[in-house]
Design an enzyme around this catalytic site. Sequence first.
Site, PDB file in Angstrom:
ATOM      1  N   ASP A 123       0.839  -1.190   0.000  1.00 36.81           N
ATOM      2  CA  ASP A 123       0.000   0.000   0.000  1.00 36.81           C
ATOM      3  C   ASP A 123       0.889   1.261   0.000  1.00 36.81           C
ATOM      4  OD1 ASP A 123      -3.069   0.794   0.445  1.00 36.81           O
ATOM      5  OD2 ASP A 123      -1.860   2.076   1.760  1.00 36.81           O
ATOM      6  N   TRP A 124       0.574   2.246   0.846  1.00 37.51           N
ATOM      7  CA  TRP A 124       1.395   3.460   0.886  1.00 37.51           C
ATOM      8  C   TRP A 124       2.839   3.162   1.308  1.00 37.51           C
ATOM      9  CZ3 TRP A 124       2.127   8.430  -0.310  1.00 37.51           C
ATOM     10  CH2 TRP A 124       1.067   9.144  -0.856  1.00 37.51           C
ATOM     11  N   TRP A 163     -13.047   4.684  -2.779  1.00 38.02           N
ATOM     12  CA  TRP A 163     -12.317   4.663  -1.515  1.00 38.02           C
ATOM     13  C   TRP A 163     -11.858   6.069  -1.129  1.00 38.02           C
ATOM     14  CZ3 TRP A 163     -10.937   3.704   3.058  1.00 38.02           C
ATOM     15  CH2 TRP A 163      -9.650   3.943   3.550  1.00 38.02           C
ATOM     16  N   ASP A 249      -7.803  -8.376  -3.895  1.00 36.88           N
ATOM     17  CA  ASP A 249      -7.675  -6.931  -3.676  1.00 36.88           C
ATOM     18  C   ASP A 249      -8.244  -6.191  -4.885  1.00 36.88           C
ATOM     19  OD1 ASP A 249      -7.011  -4.327  -3.183  1.00 36.88           O
ATOM     20  OD2 ASP A 249      -4.847  -4.651  -3.126  1.00 36.88           O
ATOM     21  N   HIS A 279      -6.440  -7.028   0.424  1.00 34.66           N
ATOM     22  CA  HIS A 279      -5.495  -5.912   0.339  1.00 34.66           C
ATOM     23  C   HIS A 279      -4.443  -5.980   1.433  1.00 34.66           C
ATOM     24  CE1 HIS A 279      -3.992  -1.983  -0.700  1.00 34.66           C
ATOM     25  NE2 HIS A 279      -4.183  -1.554   0.524  1.00 34.66           N
TER      26      HIS A 279
END
Length: 303
Positions: A123-124, A163, A249, A279
């Site tokens: 992710d980030w 999202w 995901d 995810h």
Amino acid sequence: MKILTSDPARFANLPDYDFAEHWTTVDLGEGRSGRMHYVDEGPRDAPVVLLFHGEPSWSFLYRKMIRPLLEAGFRCLAPDLIGFGKSDKPNDIAFYTYDRHISWLKQWRDAVCPQNAGLFCQDWGGLLGLRMVGEEPDRFDYVVASNTFLPTGGTPSPAFLAWREFAKTSPDFKIGELLQRATATERTEAEIAAYDAPFPDEPSKAGARAFPALVPVEDGMDGIEQNKAAWKGLESFDKPFLTLFGEDDPVTGGLAPHLVERIAGAKDMPHATLPQCGHFCQEDRPAELAQGVIDTAKKAGVF
């Protein structure tokens, strides 16, 4: 703006997370400083793997991966990004920027791990970590990436746009429930509470609210030019680069080929799409991810 600090009582008796606390202070900008918390487990002279979390999780996400990595001989370093976990939290959404997150994480790394290291990012954690690899490739021995990417504009997916809007406008932004919905396996009540622990009220969620709107998925956004420059270094990164993505995901699950096709070190690696994996892959497939790190580190010659 205030810099919020976490209440230690909210982090008592977390399941499978009994790691000692470690702290360093970073320059937040505008004359302010903040404390950044991180996990640091394993021998000081062992090969280091950096474990970067994303939105809206914290180092608790890595508890199931850290133990097998320690058994394999690693030193595991897992920071809580500013605004997340036990780290300090500016309560102004506008204070958070992509470049500031990069600066804060680089300051942490320079203070805690100036030597070379491997990287696992999701992710980030990948938006930050992959950019750091692209900007300073010589400081990384290998990379394992999961459910992440390094965006440079374009057209965002409907799932991501939904999202982003939810994070911005939802009056009921419950972090633990978000983690529950974005995993393929069930979380316990204690685990859900652990993901809620850093966020006792709305002001503490400023960093989590901010992150989706900072992803540079549309032309003209901040971060696009920096990421384009980083891609030059990332494409030429010829050390082992492995992707392990979750097939369940809906936002980032199909993005692995964009990394595999462009990054030199990804050639001939055993890339995989993991079944029954959402995810937050660290919750669903921690054993497979840890083994991927172990095998990639061996291929890189760090053991």
